[in-house]
Design an enzyme around this catalytic site. Structure first.
Site: not given
Ligand SMILES: *[C@@H]1O[C@H](CO)[C@@H](O)[C@H](O)[C@H]1NC(C)=O
Length: 355
Positions: A59, A67-68, A83, A85, A87, A192, A212, A217
């Site tokens: 994950e 985050h990008d 967006g 990209d 960066s 998450h 889990t 799930d």
């Protein structure tokens, strides 16, 4: 049969017999519809052996896709970031200093050499690695992967990545500015299900958000609705609220979005519906992954993404030691569905080992 039909049929037959050889032959006997997708099989081999230590559910890399990409703004198209990209990797010395990006530097440093070795753009690489990472989770999605993002980017500005201590108002506003509805925010938060924290409480790194964390799930949607009873680590940290199970970590933002009237029903809809959770996550991710790009100009290399294994269970359960009475049902228009209750005493949730 007209002459035209005969020609059309003949053309079809030629097309059909030629079809297999139209596929480009890639390494290890694999094939792809587009020859430019072949290199992604080699990237795949490298990241499954290296980054994911034999294809483990990853994950952290998926977090990087978000985050990008979220550095994008409809209201400030020129100054809001480009967006998805790359960066965050190209300008990591700037973007990893933003408080919301605390901790993503490790994964960027692990990924960068692989992207450079294969000559692929940072923007493509981040989205590809994220898609592969979640495909390794049981019950995981098979995300679309479009290749061809430019390697050029400007640094995104600070404050585009929402933080767990932000209010629901401010989180929904930030997402709306990137083009996402409140329901789509919930859909993206399905990630998450396979996630843990390292830096909100640094004394308990790897503490997962549900019981889990290697399975994509619905448990995240059930467990965030349980009444919080204690802090798993060193007490109340910024962005943290009490969780229901020892060892489990609860972000304030997950707690609040699960209960907010604008998002509670979408949240609850997933507690017994894994198929919907996966489908809506895939859809929202296909938007996130191309923020700042024209999808029609990219090449569809989705077939390189591995097919995930099935989840152990497609409906959520009430964890052992809890009952339906501990659920803080928050959708006003639909009753909370009846879920089975795991027998036995309350269980502690072990941390996810660092990769
Ligand atoms: C992308 O840009 C980085 C510098 O930010 C460079 O190191 C890398 O080699 C470039 N990759 C490609 C494919 O041009």
């Amino acid at each position: 049969m007209s002459i035209k039909t005969v020609f059309a049929l003949a053309a079809l037959i030629v097309a059909a017999s030629a079809a297999p050889s139209n596929r480009a032959v890639c390494s290890k006997g694999r094939t792809a519809a587009h020859a430019t997708c072949c290199k992604w099989f080699d990237v795949l081999d490298d990241i499954q052996d290296g980054l994911f230590d034999g294809a483990e559910c990853g994950e952290e890399v998926h977090e990087l896709t978000f985050h990008d990409a979220i550095g994008f703004s409809l209201t400030h198209p020129l100054t809001g970031g480009g967006g998805a990209d790359g960066s965050i990797m190209a300008h990591s010395e700037i973007e990893t200093k933003f408080p919301a990006n605390n901790g993503v530097d490790d994964i960027i440093e692990q990924q960068r050499p692989i992207a450079i070795k294969h000559g692929v753009s940072f923007g493509d690489f981040i989205q590809f690695a994220g898609a592969v990472g979640v495909s390794n989770c049981a019950g995981g999605p098979r995300l679309q992967f479009l290749a061809g993002r430019s390697n050029f980017s400007f640094p995104a500005p600070d404050k585009t990545v929402p933080e767990p201590q932000d209010s629901v108002n401010s989180i929904l506003a930030r997402f709306a500015d990137a083009g996402f509805s409140p329901n789509e925010v919930v859909d993206l938060l399905a990630s998450h299900s396979v996630a843990a924290q390292d830096h909100v409480d640094e004394t308990i790194p790897g503490s997962p958000f549900d019981s889990t964390p290697s399975s994509f799930d619905p448990q995240i949607f059930v467990e965030t609705l349980l009444k919080g009873t204690a802090f798993p680590g060193n007490g109340a940290n910024t962005g943290e609220v009490q969780s229901p199970l020892p060892g489990e970590f609860r972000l304030q933002s997950d707690f609040a979005i699960a209960r907010d009237p604008r998002t509670a029903c979408e949240w609850q809809s997933f507690v017994n519906d894994h198929a919907s959770m996966v489908k809506k996550f895939e859809k929202a991710m296909s938007k996130l992954a191309v923020l700042g790009h024209v999808p029609a100009l990219l090449t569809d290399c989705s077939e390189v993404i591995p097919q995930p294994k099935a989840a152990a269970s497609n409906v959520g359960v009430i964890p052992a030691g809890k009952t339906l009475k501990d659920i803080e049902a928050s959708c006003k228009v639909k009753p909370f569905p009846s879920l089975s209750v795991l027998p036995g005493p309350i269980q502690s949730v072990p941390p996810v080992p660092a990769s």
